[in-house]
Design a protein around this motif. Structure first.
Motif, mmCIF file in Angstrom:
data_model
loop_
_atom_site.group_PDB
_atom_site.id
_atom_site.type_symbol
_atom_site.label_atom_id
_atom_site.label_comp_id
_atom_site.label_asym_id
_atom_site.label_seq_id
_atom_site.Cartn_x
_atom_site.Cartn_y
_atom_site.Cartn_z
ATOM 1 N N SER A 43 0.822 -1.207 0.000
ATOM 2 C CA SER A 43 0.000 0.000 0.000
ATOM 3 C C SER A 43 0.857 1.258 0.000
ATOM 4 C CB SER A 43 -0.940 0.009 1.209
ATOM 5 O OG SER A 43 -0.228 -0.247 2.409
ATOM 6 N N LEU A 44 0.256 2.353 -0.488
ATOM 7 C CA LEU A 44 0.863 3.682 -0.500
ATOM 8 C C LEU A 44 -0.048 4.623 0.274
ATOM 9 C CD1 LEU A 44 1.692 3.790 -4.321
ATOM 10 C CD2 LEU A 44 3.327 3.331 -2.471
ATOM 11 N N TRP A 45 0.543 5.466 1.138
ATOM 12 C CA TRP A 45 -0.234 6.309 2.038
ATOM 13 C C TRP A 45 0.211 7.766 1.916
ATOM 14 C CZ3 TRP A 45 -3.548 3.839 5.819
ATOM 15 C CH2 TRP A 45 -3.517 2.439 5.764
ATOM 16 N N LEU A 46 -0.758 8.666 1.788
ATOM 17 C CA LEU A 46 -0.458 10.094 1.643
ATOM 18 C C LEU A 46 -1.403 10.901 2.514
ATOM 19 C CD1 LEU A 46 1.290 12.172 0.102
ATOM 20 C CD2 LEU A 46 -0.544 12.283 -1.601
ATOM 21 N N GLY A 47 -0.827 11.805 3.315
ATOM 22 C CA GLY A 47 -1.610 12.570 4.280
ATOM 23 C C GLY A 47 -2.255 13.808 3.697
ATOM 24 N N GLU A 48 -2.986 14.516 4.559
ATOM 25 C CA GLU A 48 -3.743 15.682 4.126
ATOM 26 C C GLU A 48 -3.677 16.807 5.153
ATOM 27 O OE1 GLU A 48 -8.097 16.267 2.279
ATOM 28 O OE2 GLU A 48 -8.173 15.740 4.410
ATOM 29 N N HIS A 49 -3.366 17.998 4.686
ATOM 30 C CA HIS A 49 -3.662 19.258 5.364
ATOM 31 C C HIS A 49 -4.028 20.247 4.283
ATOM 32 C CE1 HIS A 49 -2.865 18.755 9.636
ATOM 33 N NE2 HIS A 49 -1.772 18.068 9.351
ATOM 34 N N VAL A 50 -4.984 21.135 4.569
ATOM 35 C CA VAL A 50 -5.387 22.145 3.604
ATOM 36 C C VAL A 50 -4.546 23.393 3.775
ATOM 37 C CG1 VAL A 50 -7.302 23.523 2.715
ATOM 38 C CG2 VAL A 50 -7.718 21.214 3.578
ATOM 39 N N VAL A 51 -4.436 23.869 5.006
ATOM 40 C CA VAL A 51 -3.561 25.002 5.326
ATOM 41 C C VAL A 51 -2.759 24.641 6.567
ATOM 42 C CG1 VAL A 51 -5.034 26.773 4.305
ATOM 43 C CG2 VAL A 51 -5.389 26.121 6.682
ATOM 44 N N THR A 52 -1.556 25.191 6.662
ATOM 45 C CA THR A 52 -0.693 24.916 7.816
ATOM 46 C C THR A 52 -0.120 26.229 8.332
ATOM 47 O OG1 THR A 52 1.068 24.416 6.211
ATOM 48 C CG2 THR A 52 -0.066 22.550 7.204
ATOM 49 N N PRO A 53 -0.700 26.783 9.388
ATOM 50 C CA PRO A 53 -0.218 28.057 9.929
ATOM 51 C C PRO A 53 1.221 27.952 10.398
ATOM 52 C CG PRO A 53 -1.764 27.010 11.430
ATOM 53 C CD PRO A 53 -1.818 26.237 10.165
ATOM 54 N N VAL A 54 1.959 29.028 10.249
ATOM 55 C CA VAL A 54 3.372 29.042 10.628
ATOM 56 C C VAL A 54 3.525 28.916 12.135
ATOM 57 C CG1 VAL A 54 5.494 30.416 10.608
ATOM 58 C CG2 VAL A 54 4.020 30.343 8.580
ATOM 59 N N LYS A 55 2.631 29.529 12.887
ATOM 60 C CA LYS A 55 2.640 29.399 14.346
ATOM 61 C C LYS A 55 1.248 29.016 14.819
ATOM 62 C CE LYS A 55 6.412 32.540 15.608
ATOM 63 N NZ LYS A 55 7.188 31.508 16.313
ATOM 64 N N SER A 56 1.191 28.180 15.848
ATOM 65 C CA SER A 56 -0.105 27.803 16.397
ATOM 66 C C SER A 56 0.068 27.391 17.850
ATOM 67 C CB SER A 56 -0.714 26.637 15.600
ATOM 68 O OG SER A 56 -0.067 25.424 15.928
ATOM 69 N N ASP A 57 -1.039 27.384 18.561
ATOM 70 C CA ASP A 57 -1.043 26.903 19.942
ATOM 71 C C ASP A 57 -1.437 25.435 20.023
ATOM 72 O OD1 ASP A 57 -0.326 29.358 21.063
ATOM 73 O OD2 ASP A 57 -2.395 30.078 20.996
ATOM 74 N N PRO A 102 -4.501 14.893 -1.712
ATOM 75 C CA PRO A 102 -4.235 13.452 -1.756
ATOM 76 C C PRO A 102 -5.107 12.715 -2.759
ATOM 77 C CG PRO A 102 -5.442 14.013 0.236
ATOM 78 C CD PRO A 102 -5.046 15.307 -0.404
ATOM 79 N N TYR A 103 -6.307 13.218 -3.008
ATOM 80 C CA TYR A 103 -7.200 12.543 -3.941
ATOM 81 C C TYR A 103 -6.696 12.693 -5.376
ATOM 82 C CZ TYR A 103 -9.965 12.286 0.215
ATOM 83 O OH TYR A 103 -10.359 12.011 1.506
ATOM 84 N N ALA A 104 -6.138 13.853 -5.697
ATOM 85 C CA ALA A 104 -5.571 14.047 -7.028
ATOM 86 C C ALA A 104 -4.319 13.192 -7.211
ATOM 87 C CB ALA A 104 -5.243 15.527 -7.246
ATOM 88 N N VAL A 105 -3.449 13.186 -6.209
ATOM 89 C CA VAL A 105 -2.210 12.405 -6.311
ATOM 90 C C VAL A 105 -2.515 10.915 -6.410
ATOM 91 C CG1 VAL A 105 -0.074 11.756 -5.125
ATOM 92 C CG2 VAL A 105 -0.830 14.135 -5.117
ATOM 93 N N LEU A 106 -3.407 10.420 -5.557
ATOM 94 C CA LEU A 106 -3.716 8.994 -5.573
ATOM 95 C C LEU A 106 -4.426 8.587 -6.863
ATOM 96 C CD1 LEU A 106 -4.754 8.413 -1.843
ATOM 97 C CD2 LEU A 106 -2.555 7.919 -2.937
ATOM 98 N N ALA A 107 -5.198 9.491 -7.440
ATOM 99 C CA ALA A 107 -5.808 9.195 -8.737
ATOM 100 C C ALA A 107 -4.726 9.034 -9.805
ATOM 101 C CB ALA A 107 -6.790 10.291 -9.129
ATOM 102 N N TYR A 108 -3.725 9.896 -9.755
ATOM 103 C CA TYR A 108 -2.601 9.766 -10.691
ATOM 104 C C TYR A 108 -1.887 8.439 -10.479
ATOM 105 C CZ TYR A 108 1.660 10.923 -13.261
ATOM 106 O OH TYR A 108 2.708 10.903 -14.147
ATOM 107 N N LEU A 109 -1.644 8.095 -9.228
ATOM 108 C CA LEU A 109 -0.954 6.838 -8.939
ATOM 109 C C LEU A 109 -1.803 5.634 -9.336
ATOM 110 C CD1 LEU A 109 0.730 7.607 -5.499
ATOM 111 C CD2 LEU A 109 1.661 7.885 -7.809
#
Length: 283
Positions: A29-43, A68-75
Motif C-alpha cells: 500500500s501507498l499512504w499520503l496525508g492531508e492538510h489544507v492550510v498549515t499556519p506558521v505558528k499555532s497553539d 491526496p485525492y488528485a495524487v492517488l488518482a494519478y498513482l
C-alpha cells in the motif's frame, strides 16, 4: 506482516518513482496525508510529538502537502495492484458530497484499491481558517460519514442531523466496493478508537511503540466484540519512522499489528535506494 509506504514528505517526481518502485518490490500500500492550510505558528500541539517537546511552531508549515485525492488518482493510473490510502483525510473539514464523490471516483478508477484513512483533525487553527468549528468536529465527523455511507448505497439520501441537514438527493455512480471502500480510522484518543471499532475496517496508529500500541489494540478488540463486529474484516496498521529492525518488527507482530507503514526517508539520500534497501531486508 504487511508493509505500506508513506509518501510524506516526498516531492512529485519522488512520489511517482517511489510508488512504482514500491509496487514492483511488493509493498502492499501507498499512504499520503492531508492538510489544507498549515499556519506558521499555532497553539495546537502536534499529537505525535515527544512528551518533552513544548514548541508552538507548526510542525508541517514548510513541508509539502498535495491534494491526496488528485495524487492517488494519478498513482492509480500508473500502478496495477498496490493499494492507495489517505493517511488521514481530515473529514470534518470536508462536506460529505465532494468527499463522497472523490472516494467513489478513486474506488472506481483504482478498481477497488482505495482505502479511506479518516481522522478528526488536531490543528485547531486550520479549522478556524477554513471556517469550521473545532469543538464540534466529532459530531460533524460522524454525521459526514453517515451521509457518505447513504450516498454510497441508497438511491435517495435524506438526513436530519445536528451538524448536517440534507434534503432528498441522489448521487451516481456508486463505488464498486460494497458497502463502501474500507474506512481506516486514525487517532489514539478514546473517541477515535471507538469510531474505528464501531464503524471501521481498520485502525492506523502513528509512531507508537509495541508497548504503547498493545493496550490500545486490546481496547479496540473489546469494543469490536461489544459492537458485534468481530467477523468484520479489520486490520491494525502502525506508521513508523526510519528503518525498523527485525526485532522491532517481530514485537509489533506479536502484539497484533497487521501492517507497518514505513517512512525510510533520510535527507540527502535517494528515496528509491532507501526503499529498495529496506525491502531487501523485510520483504
Amino acid at each position: 506482516m504487511k508493509y505500506g509506504v508513506s509518501l510524506f514528505p516526498l516531492r512529485p517526481q519522488q512520489i511517482i518513482d517511489v510508488a512504482l518502485c514500491a509496487e514492483e518490490l511488493g509493498f502492499d500500500s501507498l499512504w499520503l496525508g492531508e492538510h489544507v492550510v498549515t499556519p506558521v505558528k499555532s497553539d495546537s500541539r502536534f499529537p505525535y510529538a515527544g512528551e518533552d517537546d513544548d514548541s508552538h511552531e507548526a510542525f508541517h508549515a514548510n513541508l509539502p502537502f498535495y491534494d491526496p485525492y488528485a495524487v492517488l488518482a494519478y498513482l492509480a493510473a500508473i500502478t496495477k495492484s498496490v493499494k492507495l490510502a489517505v493517511s488521514v483525510s481530515i473529514v470534518p473539514l470536508h462536506d460529505p458530497f465532494h468527499l463522497a464523490r472523490s472516494v467513489t471516483t478513486l474506488d472506481l478508477f483504482s478498481k477497488g484499491r482505495f482505502m479511506l484513512g479518516a481522522g478528526g483533525g488536531w490543528l485547531k487553527e486550520e479549522f478556524e481558517i477554513l471556517g469550521r468549528d473545532f469543538e464540534t468536529r466529532g459530531k460533524r465527523f460522524d454525521e459526514t460519514l453517515d451521509v457518505m455511507v447513504s450516498l454510497f448505497n441508497n438511491d435517495v439520501t435524506e438526513y436530519d442531523g445536528v451538524a448536517l441537514k440534507v434534503p432528498a438527493i441522489g448521487m451516481s455512480p456508486k463505488p464498486d466496493t460494497r458497502p463502501h471502500p474500507p474506512f481506516v480510522f486514525g487517532g489514539h484518543a478514546k473517541p477515535a478508537l471507538r469510531r474505528a471499532a464501531h464503524r471501521g475496517n481498520g485502525w492506523l496508529a502513528s509512531e507508537l511503540s509495541p508497548e504503547e500500541i498493545a493496550p490500545l489494540i486490546g481496547i479496540i478488540k473489546r469494543m469490536r466484540e461489544e459492537a458485534g463486529r468481530v467477523d468484520v474484516p479489520f486490520e491494525i496498521s502502525c506508521a513508523v519512522m526510519g528503518d525498523p529492525s527485525d526485532e522491532l518488527i517481530a514485537q509489533y507482530e506479536a502484539v497484533g499489528v497487521d501492517r507497518l507503514v514505513v517512512r525510510p526517508w533520510m535527507r540527502g539520500r535517494d528515496a528509491v535506494a532507501n526503499l529498495t534497501t529496506l525491502a531487501g531486508r523485510i520483504l
